[in-house]
Structures are given as C-alpha cells and as structure tokens.
Design a protein around this motif. Structure first.
Motif, PDB file in Angstrom:
ATOM      1  N   ILE A  44     -19.664 -22.344 -27.479  1.00 17.05           N
ATOM      2  CA  ILE A  44     -18.299 -22.739 -27.118  1.00 17.05           C
ATOM      3  C   ILE A  44     -18.330 -24.222 -26.742  1.00 17.05           C
ATOM      4  CG2 ILE A  44     -16.386 -22.323 -25.526  1.00 17.05           C
ATOM      5  CD1 ILE A  44     -17.572 -19.433 -25.220  1.00 17.05           C
ATOM      6  N   TYR A  59      -4.425 -28.957 -27.095  1.00 17.83           N
ATOM      7  CA  TYR A  59      -5.754 -28.418 -26.786  1.00 17.83           C
ATOM      8  C   TYR A  59      -5.891 -28.056 -25.310  1.00 17.83           C
ATOM      9  CZ  TYR A  59      -6.664 -30.709 -31.270  1.00 17.83           C
ATOM     10  OH  TYR A  59      -6.606 -31.110 -32.579  1.00 17.83           O
ATOM     11  N   PHE A 171      -9.513 -23.707 -28.179  1.00 14.56           N
ATOM     12  CA  PHE A 171     -10.907 -23.926 -28.547  1.00 14.56           C
ATOM     13  C   PHE A 171     -11.830 -23.990 -27.325  1.00 14.56           C
ATOM     14  CE2 PHE A 171     -14.085 -27.226 -30.118  1.00 14.56           C
ATOM     15  CZ  PHE A 171     -14.848 -26.303 -30.814  1.00 14.56           C
ATOM     16  N   GLU A 172     -11.388 -24.660 -26.273  1.00 14.14           N
ATOM     17  CA  GLU A 172     -12.220 -24.843 -25.081  1.00 14.14           C
ATOM     18  C   GLU A 172     -12.061 -23.712 -24.068  1.00 14.14           C
ATOM     19  OE1 GLU A 172     -11.961 -29.755 -25.019  1.00 14.14           O
ATOM     20  OE2 GLU A 172     -11.009 -28.580 -23.445  1.00 14.14           O
ATOM     21  N   GLN A 174     -12.619 -20.252 -24.226  1.00  9.44           N
ATOM     22  CA  GLN A 174     -13.163 -18.974 -24.675  1.00  9.44           C
ATOM     23  C   GLN A 174     -14.197 -18.408 -23.708  1.00  9.44           C
ATOM     24  OE1 GLN A 174     -11.795 -17.501 -27.480  1.00  9.44           O
ATOM     25  NE2 GLN A 174     -10.434 -19.260 -27.156  1.00  9.44           N
ATOM     26  N   LEU A 230     -11.330 -16.551 -30.336  1.00  8.78           N
ATOM     27  CA  LEU A 230     -10.869 -17.536 -31.319  1.00  8.78           C
ATOM     28  C   LEU A 230     -11.534 -17.292 -32.672  1.00  8.78           C
ATOM     29  CD1 LEU A 230      -9.209 -20.048 -32.011  1.00  8.78           C
ATOM     30  CD2 LEU A 230     -11.136 -21.444 -31.228  1.00  8.78           C
ATOM     31  N   HIS A 231     -12.772 -16.869 -32.652  1.00  5.60           N
ATOM     32  CA  HIS A 231     -13.465 -16.578 -33.913  1.00  5.60           C
ATOM     33  C   HIS A 231     -12.779 -15.434 -34.652  1.00  5.60           C
ATOM     34  CE1 HIS A 231     -16.752 -16.158 -36.785  1.00  5.60           C
ATOM     35  NE2 HIS A 231     -16.706 -14.857 -36.560  1.00  5.60           N
ATOM     36  N   TYR A 234      -9.763 -16.834 -36.239  1.00  8.87           N
ATOM     37  CA  TYR A 234     -10.180 -17.653 -37.375  1.00  8.87           C
ATOM     38  C   TYR A 234     -10.522 -16.788 -38.583  1.00  8.87           C
ATOM     39  CZ  TYR A 234     -13.202 -20.506 -40.302  1.00  8.87           C
ATOM     40  OH  TYR A 234     -13.774 -21.141 -41.375  1.00  8.87           O
ATOM     41  N   ASN A 320      -6.336 -25.861 -33.022  1.00  8.82           N
ATOM     42  CA  ASN A 320      -7.553 -25.314 -32.418  1.00  8.82           C
ATOM     43  C   ASN A 320      -8.419 -24.604 -33.446  1.00  8.82           C
ATOM     44  OD1 ASN A 320      -7.648 -25.480 -29.185  1.00  8.82           O
ATOM     45  ND2 ASN A 320      -5.517 -25.456 -29.861  1.00  8.82           N
ATOM     46  N   TYR A 324     -12.249 -25.729 -34.266  1.00  5.65           N
ATOM     47  CA  TYR A 324     -13.343 -24.756 -34.279  1.00  5.65           C
ATOM     48  C   TYR A 324     -14.053 -24.758 -35.629  1.00  5.65           C
ATOM     49  CZ  TYR A 324     -15.731 -20.249 -34.375  1.00  5.65           C
ATOM     50  OH  TYR A 324     -16.672 -19.255 -34.516  1.00  5.65           O
ATOM     51  N   GLU A 325     -13.286 -24.801 -36.713  1.00  4.75           N
ATOM     52  CA  GLU A 325     -13.879 -24.746 -38.045  1.00  4.75           C
ATOM     53  C   GLU A 325     -14.779 -25.941 -38.308  1.00  4.75           C
ATOM     54  OE1 GLU A 325     -12.167 -23.122 -42.102  1.00  4.75           O
ATOM     55  OE2 GLU A 325     -11.370 -25.110 -41.703  1.00  4.75           O
ATOM     56  N   TYR A 327     -16.603 -27.488 -36.204  1.00  6.32           N
ATOM     57  CA  TYR A 327     -17.864 -27.357 -35.479  1.00  6.32           C
ATOM     58  C   TYR A 327     -18.790 -26.321 -36.101  1.00  6.32           C
ATOM     59  CZ  TYR A 327     -17.188 -30.512 -31.573  1.00  6.32           C
ATOM     60  OH  TYR A 327     -17.061 -31.643 -30.797  1.00  6.32           O
TER      61      TYR A 327
END
Length: 453
Positions: A44, A59, A171-172, A174, A230-231, A234, A320, A324-325, A327
């Motif tokens: 994360i 964000y 994103f931050e 989680q 979040l995953h 996604y 977001n 994430y994608e 990273y």
C-alpha cells in the motif's frame, strides 16, 4: 529506479519506532519475515507527487480516516467517536472482550506493517494495533450495515454512505484484506462468510458507481488473493470478456512521467463527433458488457461501447485506480481512459455519446465530463503498445475513417450540413436546381415538338 524503490521500502520498514538494531540484524529479520504477500504489487503506497499536482483533493479522504497514512488528521477526527461506538456495539453483540482483538492484532502487527511502503510514524506500544482494530471493525460493520440496513442509531447510513464508500477506495486509504479477514473471524455470525460480505462492497461499486446492470460476484479465491479493497475494484473495472489477457510487466517498472504524445505508441483516433461525420456509428454495447468490452466492425463502421455512469464520485475513483495501476506496472484501465479521452474533446462529444446511451451523465454537465476525461491521465504515460488490443481497435477505426468515400462524405457534411442554416441553404439550392432543370426540360420539349406543347 528499482534500486531507489527498494531503498524506500527498506527505510520505511525500519523506522517504525526507535531504530537501535544493527544493519545485519535488520537484514536477518527481513530474511526471516519476508513472505509471499510482501511484493511491490501487494503493498500500500502513497500517491506519487506528480499525480497529486493535477487534483490533490481527489486523493484525500473527506470524512473518515482508514489506515495509518491519514490517521490523526484534524478534519477526520469527527468520525472517530462513531468508530468507537460501532466497536462497542460489536463487542456487545459478539460477547468478546477488547483483549481478544488486541491479542489477535499483536500477533499480526508486523505482517500488517509490512504492507505499507511508506514510513509509519506511530509511537511504540499498541497504538498501531488499536488503529487497525478500530478501522478494520468499522469497515466490517459498515459493510454489514450496507447489507442489512441495521444499527441506524450509530449514524445515518443513507446520508453518509456515499462519502464513506468514496474514502474506502482511495489509494492511500487501504487496509490489508488479510487483517480484515482475521478480524471477520472474530466477529462473524454463524451463516456469514467473508466473501459474502466483501461482495456487498463490490456489487455496490459496480451498480452505483459505474452503472453495471448485472451484479458481479467474486469467488473466495479471488478475494483471498487480493491485497486490499481497491484491488478488488480495480479487477472489476479492468475485467473484459473480449480483450486478450494482459501481458506480464515487471512490477518494478513504474511509469509516472509527464504525458507526451511522442513517448506513446498509441494510434490516436478522432473525436466522437468527427468520427460520426466519417461514417462511424456509435451504439451502446449489449447488457452485461464490461467497461473494456469495446468492439468495432469495419464492414459497417459500428463502434459499440459499454455504458458508463458519471457521478460526482467518478473522478475520485478513476484517479485512484490510475494511481494504483501505475504502481503495479499495468495499464489495462489506463488504456480504456486514454481511448475515452481520444473520443471526448469537447462537450459536444459528451452530448453525442450521451444521446447514444453510452454515457449516463448523472451530473447534467457535459462540459465537466469533457474536462474530467481530458485531464484525468495528465502526468501519466500510457503503456499501450502496437500489439495492444486498444491500439488494434484504434487502427481499425482510423482505416475505416480514411476510406475515400467516408472522407468525401465527412467533407460534404462538414461544409454543407454542419448547421441548420447551411442545411436550409443547401436544400433551397437543390430545390432551385430542380426547378431550373424542370424549366429547361420544358423549354427543350417545346422547341423540339411545338405542336405538342
């Protein structure tokens, strides 16, 4: 680049408290505790500064703090009393003591800390464990509230649910799903399963935030192998029934550079309104199609795009997901956004797609939607290559629109039918031409056959 990332991870993992052990001891500890879950893909992170510069507030949490990165923020402290109240009700309902939860979290604290790539600045002791219990139980009870609409005495679910749900996909923001899973085991009812509860979250997202008509359901293995919520969002957004499987990418290859046309192997297509002039027919994809299930048939020029619902939370979710994608070294969802960015250059393009049923604009402002798509991928370099499905799709569209007849029709339409007044002028000219032709024919007949005339 990868060396710097490893260095960042190393520093962040060895600064959670007083740092008094030697380097050799730190390396030995890392070797002993490194597990399969500890990969760059599963960790994360914090949003890259270059992405924040475009629209930082998308964000940032607006109501509730989840996880360590925003813990203690002044503007989020109002929800802390509700977290405590929900935990109290949970303890009463399950007839367990707080010590049961503390014992669990002390046992998995080191595992949970390793999920966070950035420095966690918390005091020694149980502060981190207490935060994970409060935040984790809050998420579980929130999902139960969504499912059963109970405990309205805690807070007005209908009023706060959109803001809480938005904050849960940041994103931050989680929590490791492994932590939620272990907390669930302490709190579950007899007939309740973790997969069942998580699917409440996924189904709500798909129906209320991207407008899918069919509710998806993730199996237990997919949930078990996911690092965080979040995953799951996604994986739902990037899912496709028509695209090929994505190519594997080195997870250390992080692309967060300034957007540049020269750096992208992507065949740009014209805007939606221009493509329609070139004979492309826009249609809404059939029910059940996923976001990336975009198809084009070259023989009749029909471009089918699944419907997308745009709300006041869409930009937050999309930004977001892109962060994430980038990273995890993938570009499936970013490819989709770049494609839509090509189609949408102005509010007129949004209006066209809305009239075709492709965009469901809940905001009623076509200009806002246009600006959102035009800016959402700023400072991101897409990884679309010449063997990508989207590149192939754009190539087919460009080949179709480049046909001579389609170009002539587009030029004719643009010059003579682009506005009502020009259309009326063309119609009047055609009528005049027809009358002149008829008059000429009668003159010729009267000259050649004077008796009949």
């Amino acid at each position: 680049m990868l060396l710097l990332l490893v260095e960042q991870i190393y520093i962040s993992r060895t600064t959670t408290g007083k740092d008094s052990i030697s380097l050799a001891e730190k390396l030995e500890r890392e070797s002993a505790t490194m597990s399969k879950s500890e990969t760059w893909y599963n960790m994360i992170h914090k949003v890259h500064p270059s992405l924040r510069t475009v629209n930082e507030k998308e964000y940032e949490p607006s109501l509730v703090s989840i996880g360590p990165y925003h813990h203690g923020s002044q503007n989020l402290r109002g929800m802390e009393k509700y977290k405590v109240r929900m935990l109290h009700l949970l303890l009463v309902r399950t007839q367990k003591s707080l010590e049961n939860y503390m014992e669990l979290m002390r046992g998995i604290k080191e595992e949970a800390l390793r999920y966070y790539a950035s420095d966690i600045k918390m005091d020694d002791g149980d502060k981190f464990a207490e935060m994970m219990i409060l935040d984790g139980c809050f998420i579980l009870e929130f999902l139960r509230n969504m499912q059963k609409k109970r405990d309205k005495s805690v807070f007005n679910l209908n009023l706060l649910m959109p803001d809480i749900f938005r904050d849960l996909v940041l994103f931050e923001h989680q929590l490791p799903l492994s932590v939620l899973s272990k907390l669930f085991e302490l709190t579950k009812a007899e007939t309740e399963t973790f997969a069942q509860l998580i699917n409440v979250f996924v189904k709500h997202f798909c129906v209320h935030y991207i407008g899918e008509k069919e509710e998806p359901s993730l199996d237990t293995d997919k949930i078990k192998n996911s690092p965080h919520l979040l995953h799951l969002v996604y994986m739902t957004c990037k899912k496709s029934t028509t695209r090929r499987k994505p190519k594997k990418t080195n997870v250390g290859d992080i692309k967060l550079l300034i957007k540049s046309d020269n750096e992208r192997n992507f065949q740009f297509i014209k805007s939606a309104t221009t493509l329609e002039e070139f004979g492309v027919v826009f249609k809404k994809a059939e029910k059940g199609a996923k976001l990336r299930d975009i198809t084009f048939t070259k023989n009749d020029g029909v471009l089918k795009i699944p419907q997308l619902m745009i709300s006041d939370r869409t930009e937050t979710i999309f930004r977001n997901l892109v962060a994430y994608e980038k990273y995890i070294g993938n570009s499936d969802f970013t490819d989709y956004l770049f494609f839509m960015d090509c189609l949408i250059n102005s509010p007129k393009d949004v209006e066209l797609l809305r009239h075709r049923g492709i965009i469901e604009n809940m905001l009623g402002d076509d200009e806002y939607v246009s600006l959102m798509f035009n800016k959402i991928c700023s400072y991101v370099v897409t990884e679309i290559s010449t063997d990508s499905d989207f590149d192939e799709l754009c190539q087919d569209i460009n080949e179709y629109s480049a046909r001579r007849l389609n170009k002539w029709m587009a030029k004719l339409w643009h010059q003579y039918f682009s506005s009502p007044w020009s259309s009326i002028s063309v119609f009047a000219a055609l009528v005049l031409l027809g009358l002149t032709t008829v008059q000429t024919m009668f003159s010729i007949i009267s000259y050649t056959n004077p008796k009949q005339s």
